[in-house]
Design a protein around this motif. Structure first.
Motif, PDB file in Angstrom:
ATOM      1  N   ILE A  32      47.153  40.454  39.195  1.00  0.00           N
ATOM      2  CA  ILE A  32      46.919  39.159  39.221  1.00  0.00           C
ATOM      3  C   ILE A  32      45.672  38.662  39.611  1.00  0.00           C
ATOM      4  CG2 ILE A  32      47.790  36.957  39.818  1.00  0.00           C
ATOM      5  CD1 ILE A  32      50.628  38.179  40.185  1.00  0.00           C
ATOM      6  N   PHE A  33      45.158  39.074  40.830  1.00  0.00           N
ATOM      7  CA  PHE A  33      43.790  38.726  41.189  1.00  0.00           C
ATOM      8  C   PHE A  33      42.555  39.009  40.068  1.00  0.00           C
ATOM      9  CE2 PHE A  33      39.943  40.986  43.074  1.00  0.00           C
ATOM     10  CZ  PHE A  33      39.307  39.655  43.514  1.00  0.00           C
ATOM     11  N   GLU A  34      42.916  40.327  39.498  1.00  0.00           N
ATOM     12  CA  GLU A  34      41.822  40.623  38.454  1.00  0.00           C
ATOM     13  C   GLU A  34      41.782  39.854  37.154  1.00  0.00           C
ATOM     14  OE1 GLU A  34      42.968  44.737  37.871  1.00  0.00           O
ATOM     15  OE2 GLU A  34      42.200  45.407  39.561  1.00  0.00           O
ATOM     16  N   VAL A  35      43.105  39.269  36.937  1.00  0.00           N
ATOM     17  CA  VAL A  35      43.158  38.330  35.558  1.00  0.00           C
ATOM     18  C   VAL A  35      42.490  36.978  36.081  1.00  0.00           C
ATOM     19  CG1 VAL A  35      44.745  36.883  34.223  1.00  0.00           C
ATOM     20  CG2 VAL A  35      45.196  39.291  34.809  1.00  0.00           C
ATOM     21  N   LEU A  36      42.828  36.662  37.209  1.00  0.00           N
ATOM     22  CA  LEU A  36      42.237  35.274  37.579  1.00  0.00           C
ATOM     23  C   LEU A  36      40.729  35.424  37.672  1.00  0.00           C
ATOM     24  CD1 LEU A  36      45.012  34.025  40.501  1.00  0.00           C
ATOM     25  CD2 LEU A  36      44.543  33.091  38.227  1.00  0.00           C
ATOM     26  N   ALA A  37      40.164  36.450  38.540  1.00  0.00           N
ATOM     27  CA  ALA A  37      38.661  36.626  38.575  1.00  0.00           C
ATOM     28  C   ALA A  37      38.147  36.808  37.095  1.00  0.00           C
ATOM     29  CB  ALA A  37      38.619  37.943  39.471  1.00  0.00           C
ATOM     30  N   CYS A  38      38.668  37.547  36.304  1.00  0.00           N
ATOM     31  CA  CYS A  38      38.137  37.626  34.958  1.00  0.00           C
ATOM     32  C   CYS A  38      38.017  36.352  34.181  1.00  0.00           C
ATOM     33  CB  CYS A  38      38.662  38.500  34.109  1.00  0.00           C
ATOM     34  SG  CYS A  38      38.146  39.194  32.781  1.00  0.00           S
ATOM     35  N   ASP A  39      39.061  35.468  34.342  1.00  0.00           N
ATOM     36  CA  ASP A  39      38.974  34.051  33.689  1.00  0.00           C
ATOM     37  C   ASP A  39      38.157  33.339  34.565  1.00  0.00           C
ATOM     38  OD1 ASP A  39      40.468  32.146  32.122  1.00  0.00           O
ATOM     39  OD2 ASP A  39      40.675  31.086  33.951  1.00  0.00           O
ATOM     40  N   ASN A  40      37.923  33.354  35.741  1.00  0.00           N
ATOM     41  CA  ASN A  40      37.044  32.450  36.407  1.00  0.00           C
ATOM     42  C   ASN A  40      35.440  32.770  36.147  1.00  0.00           C
ATOM     43  OD1 ASN A  40      37.305  30.381  38.012  1.00  0.00           O
ATOM     44  ND2 ASN A  40      36.583  31.218  40.061  1.00  0.00           N
TER      45      ASN A  40
ATOM     46  N   HIS B  57      35.081  29.622  34.714  1.00  0.00           N
ATOM     47  CA  HIS B  57      35.197  28.859  36.216  1.00  0.00           C
ATOM     48  C   HIS B  57      36.272  27.637  36.252  1.00  0.00           C
ATOM     49  CE1 HIS B  57      31.279  30.899  37.031  1.00  0.00           C
ATOM     50  NE2 HIS B  57      31.004  30.544  35.779  1.00  0.00           N
ATOM     51  N   HIS B  58      37.398  28.182  35.907  1.00  0.00           N
ATOM     52  CA  HIS B  58      38.597  27.151  35.911  1.00  0.00           C
ATOM     53  C   HIS B  58      39.054  27.021  37.259  1.00  0.00           C
ATOM     54  CE1 HIS B  58      39.795  28.016  31.285  1.00  0.00           C
ATOM     55  NE2 HIS B  58      38.832  27.381  31.509  1.00  0.00           N
ATOM     56  N   ASN B  59      39.074  27.829  38.174  1.00  0.00           N
ATOM     57  CA  ASN B  59      39.748  27.636  39.544  1.00  0.00           C
ATOM     58  C   ASN B  59      38.681  27.919  40.697  1.00  0.00           C
ATOM     59  OD1 ASN B  59      42.480  27.440  38.440  1.00  0.00           O
ATOM     60  ND2 ASN B  59      42.243  29.689  38.131  1.00  0.00           N
ATOM     61  N   VAL B  60      39.045  27.494  41.759  1.00  0.00           N
ATOM     62  CA  VAL B  60      38.194  27.832  43.119  1.00  0.00           C
ATOM     63  C   VAL B  60      38.425  29.371  43.382  1.00  0.00           C
ATOM     64  CG1 VAL B  60      38.024  25.359  43.711  1.00  0.00           C
ATOM     65  CG2 VAL B  60      39.720  26.820  44.522  1.00  0.00           C
ATOM     66  N   TRP B  61      37.442  29.957  43.922  1.00  0.00           N
ATOM     67  CA  TRP B  61      37.666  31.327  44.219  1.00  0.00           C
ATOM     68  C   TRP B  61      38.663  31.431  45.473  1.00  0.00           C
ATOM     69  CZ3 TRP B  61      36.295  35.179  41.454  1.00  0.00           C
ATOM     70  CH2 TRP B  61      34.999  34.991  40.581  1.00  0.00           C
ATOM     71  N   LEU B  62      39.066  30.628  46.263  1.00  0.00           N
ATOM     72  CA  LEU B  62      39.763  30.640  47.097  1.00  0.00           C
ATOM     73  C   LEU B  62      41.090  30.884  46.533  1.00  0.00           C
ATOM     74  CD1 LEU B  62      39.974  30.804  50.316  1.00  0.00           C
ATOM     75  CD2 LEU B  62      40.684  28.279  50.189  1.00  0.00           C
ATOM     76  N   VAL B  63      41.662  30.316  45.532  1.00  0.00           N
ATOM     77  CA  VAL B  63      42.539  30.377  44.595  1.00  0.00           C
ATOM     78  C   VAL B  63      42.736  31.881  44.111  1.00  0.00           C
ATOM     79  CG1 VAL B  63      44.318  29.735  42.938  1.00  0.00           C
ATOM     80  CG2 VAL B  63      43.041  27.928  44.331  1.00  0.00           C
ATOM     81  N   VAL B  64      41.693  32.142  43.583  1.00  0.00           N
ATOM     82  CA  VAL B  64      41.584  33.631  42.859  1.00  0.00           C
ATOM     83  C   VAL B  64      41.758  34.646  43.841  1.00  0.00           C
ATOM     84  CG1 VAL B  64      40.105  34.946  41.603  1.00  0.00           C
ATOM     85  CG2 VAL B  64      39.915  32.583  41.105  1.00  0.00           C
ATOM     86  N   PHE B  65      41.491  34.485  45.193  1.00  0.00           N
ATOM     87  CA  PHE B  65      41.636  35.613  46.183  1.00  0.00           C
ATOM     88  C   PHE B  65      43.011  35.496  46.712  1.00  0.00           C
ATOM     89  CE2 PHE B  65      37.252  36.146  45.315  1.00  0.00           C
ATOM     90  CZ  PHE B  65      37.032  37.493  45.835  1.00  0.00           C
ATOM     91  N   MET B  66      43.783  34.386  46.365  1.00  0.00           N
ATOM     92  CA  MET B  66      45.020  34.377  46.914  1.00  0.00           C
ATOM     93  C   MET B  66      46.002  35.582  46.930  1.00  0.00           C
ATOM     94  SD  MET B  66      46.466  32.411  49.244  1.00  0.00           S
ATOM     95  CE  MET B  66      45.336  30.636  48.724  1.00  0.00           C
ATOM     96  N   PRO B  67      46.168  36.047  45.635  1.00  0.00           N
ATOM     97  CA  PRO B  67      46.935  37.343  45.574  1.00  0.00           C
ATOM     98  C   PRO B  67      46.462  38.593  46.498  1.00  0.00           C
ATOM     99  CG  PRO B  67      46.403  36.448  43.381  1.00  0.00           C
ATOM    100  CD  PRO B  67      45.491  35.578  44.334  1.00  0.00           C
TER     101      PRO B  67
END
Length: 340
Positions: free
Chosen positions: A96-104, A108-118
């Protein structure tokens, strides 16, 4: 070199992890410097393959476990399945973290704090997994890395979101502390082993070789971290492939070590046996090569096949017997050997 002994402790899971990380870091460095223009989804492809193998292996193992209850009593079946469940839970959070990081990175849809949440959520699971693995004598390297780097993940996410304005050298302080502790423990332990009088010379030599192997991993990794932090702070402008080259060296050194690591879970993909034995059964032609032994020195000729020249000695003539007619006794003649 005996190929059977080389592959009998082969750990395919670690081999896949090291190879995936090597390919990902190569693509990441090329993408970061603009040498390739593909999307970040393609850069993360080696990581997707790694996760697909984990999920498919766990799914097949679950089906075999459900359809064949008689297999559960073989060896440590219940312990192996619990280890697979823990591994799948952690890999799901990392996925999940990798998917959010790749999308960001793409939009740049989300803040990185949300991306690192998993990754933050992996910390309590990893700590519980480490306690469970220590109790059941299981090696959990991936879980250990996730549990001890939680503070580093927090600092990186806060720095990327500009909540903190520290330099990257300060942000990576948890990593410096960890690397320093590893080096200090390794040096102290090596000194104690070297100075111990009850240690056998073979054990001392083996420990020194292991310490040297760990140094070949830690030194390039520490060099990469210093170069990368200086690049992030703008101190150097080296190309990313050159900065990542020490990391490539560490990963290349780690690849052969997967052929001597134990701890492979035999329930992955439901094979229920050693990976080498399973591979030899699937491909019988490999058995011919698995029984080959290579030597780096000339093979000694067996004694029975050696051609040893034999010197033929002359057969002595029969010694004449002289009969003394006066007494009737047999008296052999006395001969004096003359020197040649």
């Amino acid at each position: 070199m005996n190929l059977k002994n080389l592959f009998q402790d082969f750990n395919p899971g670690n081999f896949v992890i090291y190879l995936s990380l090597l390919l990902f870091t190569i693509l990441f460095a090329l993408k970061g410097d603009g040498y390739i223009t593909c999307s970040w989804w393609l850069v993360f492809l080696p990581l997707w393959i790694w996760k697909c193998l984990v999920f498919s292996g766990a799914t097949i193992a679950g089906l075999v476990w459900w359809r064949h209850p008689e297999y559960r009593i073989e060896g440590e079946g219940y312990v192996d399945m619990k280890a697979i469940i823990i591994s799948v839970a952690l890999h799901s959070l990392v996925f999940i973290f990798e998917v959010l990081a790749c999308d960001n990175l793409e939009s740049h849809h989300n803040v990185w704090l949300v991306v690192f949440m998993p990754l933050f959520m992996t910390a309590p699971i990893s700590i519980a997994a480490c306690v469970w693995g220590f109790k059941h004598d299981r090696g959990l390297e991936f879980e250990t890395i996730c549990s001890i780097n939680i503070l580093q993940f927090v600092f990186i996410s806060l720095k990327l979101d500009m909540f903190i304005t520290w330099s990257w050298a300060i942000v990576f302080i948890p990593m410096w502390i960890l690397m320093g502790l590893l080096c200090m423990v390794d040096v102290i332990w090596s000194i104690l082993i070297f100075r111990a009088t009850e240690t056998m010379p073979e054990q001392r030599r083996a420990h020194m070789m292991a310490a040297f192997a760990r140094a070949t991993l830690v030194v390039p990794l520490l060099t990469f971290e210093i170069l990368f932090v200086n690049w992030l702070d703008g101190i150097n402008d080296y190309p990313l492939p050159a900065i990542f080259s020490p990391l490539y060296l560490s990963l290349v050194v780690l690849l052969p070590t997967s052929f001597g690591q134990r701890g492979n879970n035999q329930w992955w993909f439901g094979i229920r046996k050693d990976f080498c034995s399973f591979l030899l059964e699937v491909c019988p032609c490999l058995q011919e090569y698995g029984n080959i032994t290579y030597t780096l020195h000339p093979v000694d000729i067996p004694p029975e096949t050696e051609q040893i020249p034999v010197r033929t000695l002359p057969t002595p003539a029969p010694t004449p017997i002289i009969i003394n007619t006066s007494s009737g006794k047999h008296v052999p003649p006395v001969t004096i050997d003359m020197p040649d």
